[in-house]
Scaffold this active site. Sequence first.
Site, mmCIF file in Angstrom:
data_model
loop_
_atom_site.group_PDB
_atom_site.id
_atom_site.type_symbol
_atom_site.label_atom_id
_atom_site.label_comp_id
_atom_site.label_asym_id
_atom_site.label_seq_id
_atom_site.Cartn_x
_atom_site.Cartn_y
_atom_site.Cartn_z
ATOM 1 N N HIS A 270 0.864 -1.309 0.169
ATOM 2 C CA HIS A 270 -0.062 0.083 0.047
ATOM 3 C C HIS A 270 0.928 1.299 0.039
ATOM 4 O O HIS A 270 0.139 2.231 -0.214
ATOM 5 C CB HIS A 270 -1.067 0.089 1.103
ATOM 6 C CG HIS A 270 -0.444 0.234 2.532
ATOM 7 N ND1 HIS A 270 -1.101 0.424 3.656
ATOM 8 C CD2 HIS A 270 0.841 0.141 2.737
ATOM 9 C CE1 HIS A 270 -0.395 0.629 4.754
ATOM 10 N NE2 HIS A 270 0.802 0.534 4.291
ATOM 11 N N GLU A 298 -2.608 -6.973 4.494
ATOM 12 C CA GLU A 298 -3.180 -5.500 4.200
ATOM 13 C C GLU A 298 -4.512 -5.405 4.334
ATOM 14 O O GLU A 298 -5.439 -6.201 4.475
ATOM 15 C CB GLU A 298 -2.733 -5.205 2.685
ATOM 16 C CG GLU A 298 -1.281 -5.242 2.006
ATOM 17 C CD GLU A 298 -0.789 -3.730 2.448
ATOM 18 O OE1 GLU A 298 -1.226 -3.000 2.974
ATOM 19 O OE2 GLU A 298 0.379 -3.897 1.798
ATOM 20 N N GLU A 328 -4.586 2.397 -0.668
ATOM 21 C CA GLU A 328 -5.326 1.033 -0.239
ATOM 22 C C GLU A 328 -6.002 0.397 -1.577
ATOM 23 O O GLU A 328 -6.275 1.248 -2.628
ATOM 24 C CB GLU A 328 -6.242 1.096 0.955
ATOM 25 C CG GLU A 328 -5.590 1.843 2.268
ATOM 26 C CD GLU A 328 -4.839 0.813 2.674
ATOM 27 O OE1 GLU A 328 -4.543 -0.437 2.369
ATOM 28 O OE2 GLU A 328 -4.188 1.457 3.737
#
Length: 363
Positions: A270, A298, A328
């Site tokens: 990310h 993540e 993201e």
Amino acid sequence: MEKQVVHDIYYKHGNQEDDETFVGCLVACGSHVLRLVLNTSIQLDLFEIIDKSDDGAHISTSEIASQLQTRNVEGAARVLDSMLRVLVTHSFLTFSTSTDHGSTTELRYGIAPKGKFLVPNERGVSLAKFYALTAEQERSYPFIALKDAVLEGGNLFENAENHYEDIGSNPDSKKIFHDALGSLSTLSLQQIVTVYNGFEGLRTLVDVGGGNGATLGIIISKYSSIRGINFDSPEVIRTAPTYEGVEHISGDMFVQVPKGDAIILKAVLHNWGSKKCVKLLKNCYEALPKKGKVIVLEHILHEIPGTDVYSQQGSLWNIVMLSMNGKERTKGEYEALAMEAGFAEFKVLCRAYGVYVMELVKF
């Protein structure tokens, strides 16, 4: 039942849903007050004081104030009561009532499950350190230019390129940053090793971008047969502590990564754009044997935004990462990166404390 009673008394001729929506908007507009109360409560160790009350019994504001360095216990108790009521309404604390001499009702406070995460656990970590980082970032980097980013297409954060360098050059900021992310990593990893069994049977596990090695330390404390390789930049590895079963190796992950049965990428992808991510994943692919895997840890941005806490978390983190030129990603975006890097299989296996465990498998 209580809500129905309130409805019967106050909403006989009104629209309760519309009323609650209006008040909900007001609460969101005043969210800075919650942050102020949280910050003050953490600085005063209020969550620890309440958590340590005798046998978990509820505690009065006067009893709390008597444990603080205050010149006026009675005055402090009045302020504390206003603060702790806020924390009750946001589920950080619980409460009970007691009556003094049959006339005055007093609220007594206890720790709620959500508040427990702001109390140091057996490893001495909590989300209080992570909150300290968010407060530090608000003070040190107040200008996140959302409006300019929309109108001009620029960075959300004027100094996004130098964000991590700025942190590294300031010892106090560096400590807050590493303490916060270390605490967050420890809390999530402790949960991940209880719900994810993909570490079983591994001989060599490489943590790319593993920082000080704490992630491997937690994993190997449960899976002692694993040989861990913690891989990060020379500057990071130079000061990394010793963990049993963990070897520290320095290098550039965009050039080459160490070989292993499996590779962990925890909160790494990310930070980078798609081209960098594909390059890193290709390097991981080359370092793996057939049937080897990359374990990606993540947050996942939901394809369709919801109002649940996981959607809220993902959308908030996405703003934070955009401010540092990261992002993201959705499940589909992670799968696309995996396929472009050459992996034959992509799957999301589980979630722990908001962190999703994904596997990218090489055939």
